[in-house]
Write a protein that holds these residues in place. Structure first.
Motif, PDB file in Angstrom:
ATOM      1  N   UNK A  38       0.818  -1.208   0.000  1.00 15.65           N
ATOM      2  CA  UNK A  38       0.000   0.000   0.000  1.00 15.65           C
ATOM      3  C   UNK A  38       0.854   1.262   0.000  1.00 15.65           C
ATOM      4  N   UNK A  39       2.027   1.193   0.602  1.00 15.86           N
ATOM      5  CA  UNK A  39       2.923   2.344   0.590  1.00 15.86           C
ATOM      6  C   UNK A  39       3.358   2.667  -0.832  1.00 15.86           C
ATOM      7  N   UNK A  40       3.664   1.629  -1.616  1.00  9.21           N
ATOM      8  CA  UNK A  40       4.053   1.862  -3.012  1.00  9.21           C
ATOM      9  C   UNK A  40       2.880   2.423  -3.811  1.00  9.21           C
ATOM     10  N   UNK A  41       1.686   1.894  -3.613  1.00 12.58           N
ATOM     11  CA  UNK A  41       0.516   2.435  -4.309  1.00 12.58           C
ATOM     12  C   UNK A  41       0.327   3.906  -3.957  1.00 12.58           C
ATOM     13  N   UNK A  42       0.429   4.235  -2.687  1.00  9.38           N
ATOM     14  CA  UNK A  42       0.314   5.634  -2.279  1.00  9.38           C
ATOM     15  C   UNK A  42       1.397   6.486  -2.941  1.00  9.38           C
ATOM     16  N   UNK A  43       2.632   5.979  -2.959  1.00  4.13           N
ATOM     17  CA  UNK A  43       3.734   6.730  -3.567  1.00  4.13           C
ATOM     18  C   UNK A  43       3.463   7.028  -5.041  1.00  4.13           C
ATOM     19  N   UNK A  44       2.945   6.035  -5.763  1.00  4.35           N
ATOM     20  CA  UNK A  44       2.680   6.231  -7.187  1.00  4.35           C
ATOM     21  C   UNK A  44       1.574   7.267  -7.395  1.00  4.35           C
ATOM     22  N   UNK A  45       0.518   7.186  -6.617  1.00  2.00           N
ATOM     23  CA  UNK A  45      -0.564   8.168  -6.738  1.00  2.00           C
ATOM     24  C   UNK A  45      -0.086   9.568  -6.366  1.00  2.00           C
ATOM     25  N   UNK A  46       0.745   9.665  -5.334  1.00  2.00           N
ATOM     26  CA  UNK A  46       1.281  10.972  -4.947  1.00  2.00           C
ATOM     27  C   UNK A  46       2.213  11.528  -6.026  1.00  2.00           C
ATOM     28  N   UNK A  47       2.980  10.640  -6.661  1.00  3.58           N
ATOM     29  CA  UNK A  47       3.857  11.090  -7.746  1.00  3.58           C
ATOM     30  C   UNK A  47       3.040  11.585  -8.933  1.00  3.58           C
ATOM     31  N   UNK A  48       1.949  10.899  -9.261  1.00  2.85           N
ATOM     32  CA  UNK A  48       1.081  11.369 -10.341  1.00  2.85           C
ATOM     33  C   UNK A  48       0.468  12.724  -9.994  1.00  2.85           C
ATOM     34  N   UNK A  49       0.078  12.894  -8.739  1.00  2.29           N
ATOM     35  CA  UNK A  49      -0.434  14.189  -8.298  1.00  2.29           C
ATOM     36  C   UNK A  49       0.629  15.274  -8.453  1.00  2.29           C
ATOM     37  N   UNK A  50       1.869  14.938  -8.122  1.00  4.02           N
ATOM     38  CA  UNK A  50       2.957  15.911  -8.248  1.00  4.02           C
ATOM     39  C   UNK A  50       3.171  16.305  -9.705  1.00  4.02           C
ATOM     40  N   UNK A  51       3.075  15.334 -10.604  1.00  4.56           N
ATOM     41  CA  UNK A  51       3.193  15.645 -12.026  1.00  4.56           C
ATOM     42  C   UNK A  51       2.025  16.519 -12.492  1.00  4.56           C
ATOM     43  N   UNK A  52       0.846  16.246 -11.951  1.00  8.16           N
ATOM     44  CA  UNK A  52      -0.322  17.052 -12.292  1.00  8.16           C
ATOM     45  C   UNK A  52      -0.138  18.495 -11.847  1.00  8.16           C
ATOM     46  N   UNK A  53       0.376  18.684 -10.630  1.00  6.77           N
ATOM     47  CA  UNK A  53       0.647  20.029 -10.124  1.00  6.77           C
ATOM     48  C   UNK A  53       1.616  20.762 -11.039  1.00  6.77           C
TER      49      UNK A  53
END
Length: 312
Positions: free
Chosen positions: A143-158
């Motif tokens: 779940x930590x990796x899943x969270x990391x990937x979603x947070x990274x996508x959010x960072x790219x979106x920003x």
């Protein structure tokens, strides 16, 4: 209700940092942060860590400057303060809450694509995926990796990247099946994505596209040269390479744990060969924001690990 920020007095990573909080609700804080271009990754349980370069702009956007004692007092009075002794124990629950929030938000994005699922079945599918990512045999693909990937996508979106809903779905499914069987896991995860999304009532073409994006995560695949969604997903999947030293060490140890059945000399050779392949690329990250954010630190981390793997 107010958004508060203290002065940039806290040193880390070669610069000074402020804390941004709400004295009312996390929802208010996240809304303000998003509107101000702060990535969700900057949120640490009860506050956003803000570099000194953003201090003036956040005040201009409406944050109220207070001294550190006032900020802590107001945060404590709101009931939102997380005590230091409770922080690590609270992280798993907050991670689950974040993931559940992200999954519940996907039907709105899907509706805009004309492919909204039924909510009850959608929530059940989210529960299934979270259960899969929480399987006890996993060490890194968690779940930590899943969270990391979603947070990274959010960072790219920003940073201005348009993250498609199929890319977000592929992030949820890309390691949903994990048995350690190499390329087979990605293909099985893709098959699971297509089957479950079809059953949820999504447009079959969208389900198929999600499956194709999951296939792109096979190591050594052509994702970096593929479509935009594949580039976003692969960049986010590899964002861990650029983690701070302590987090990168956790990642490296977790990978070794998942390959505990492989003899040490074979693991060192195979792992160093994989990392060398990334270092030999002209660019590890395909998108401009990911390259700017992560390339330098990723190369330093990978080079250091290869050196350690090949040490006597």
């Amino acid at each position: 209700m107010a958004i508060l920020i203290d002065a940039p007095l806290w040193p880390a990573h070669g610069m000074l940092w402020s804390h941004l909080v709400s004295d009312s609700s996390y929802a208010e804080l996240h809304e303000f942060a998003r509107a101000s271009g702060l990535a969700r990754r900057s949120f640490d349980l009860d506050h956003y860590d803000v570099p000194e370069t953003r201090y003036a702009s956040l005040i201009a956007a409406g944050a109220i400057a207070v001294d550190p004692r006032e900020l802590v007092h107001r945060l404590r009075g709101s009931g939102l303060r997380v005590k230091s002794r409770d922080r690590e124990a609270l992280r798993p629950a907050r991670r689950l809450a974040y993931l559940a929030e992200e999954w519940r938000g996907l039907p709105t994005l899907l509706a805009a694509e004309g492919s909204a699922p039924q909510i009850e079945g959608w929530l059940s599918l989210g529960d299934e995926l979270i259960d899969r990512w929480a399987e006890p045999h996993r060490a890194y693909h968690t779940l930590t990796h899943l969270e990391d990937v979603l947070l990274a996508l959010d960072q790219l979106s920003i940073r201005g990247e348009a993250i498609a809903v199929e890319t977000l779905l592929a992030a949820w499914f890309h390691d949903a099946v994990y048995t350690g069987r190499g390329n087979r896991d990605e293909r099985d995860s893709a098959g699971l994505a297509v089957a479950r999304l079809d059953s949820a009532g999504l447009d079959p073409q969208l389900s198929k596209l999600v499956g194709e994006l999951v296939i792109e995560t096979i190591p050594g695949g052509a994702g970096a040269a593929g479509n935009e969604g594949a580039r976003h997903l692969l960049d986010a999947d590899l964002a861990i390479f650029a983690a701070p030293t302590s987090r990168y060490t956790e990642y490296r140890e977790a990978v070794r744990s998942e390959y505990a059945h492989v003899p040490e000399d074979q693991f060192r050779e195979g792992r160093s060969r994989i990392l060398d392949a990334y270092l030999e690329r002209e660019r590890i990250y395909a998108t401009v924001p990911a390259h700017e954010l992560w390339e330098g630190r990723a190369r330093a981390n990978l080079a250091a690990e290869v050196k350690a793997l090949r040490a006597d």
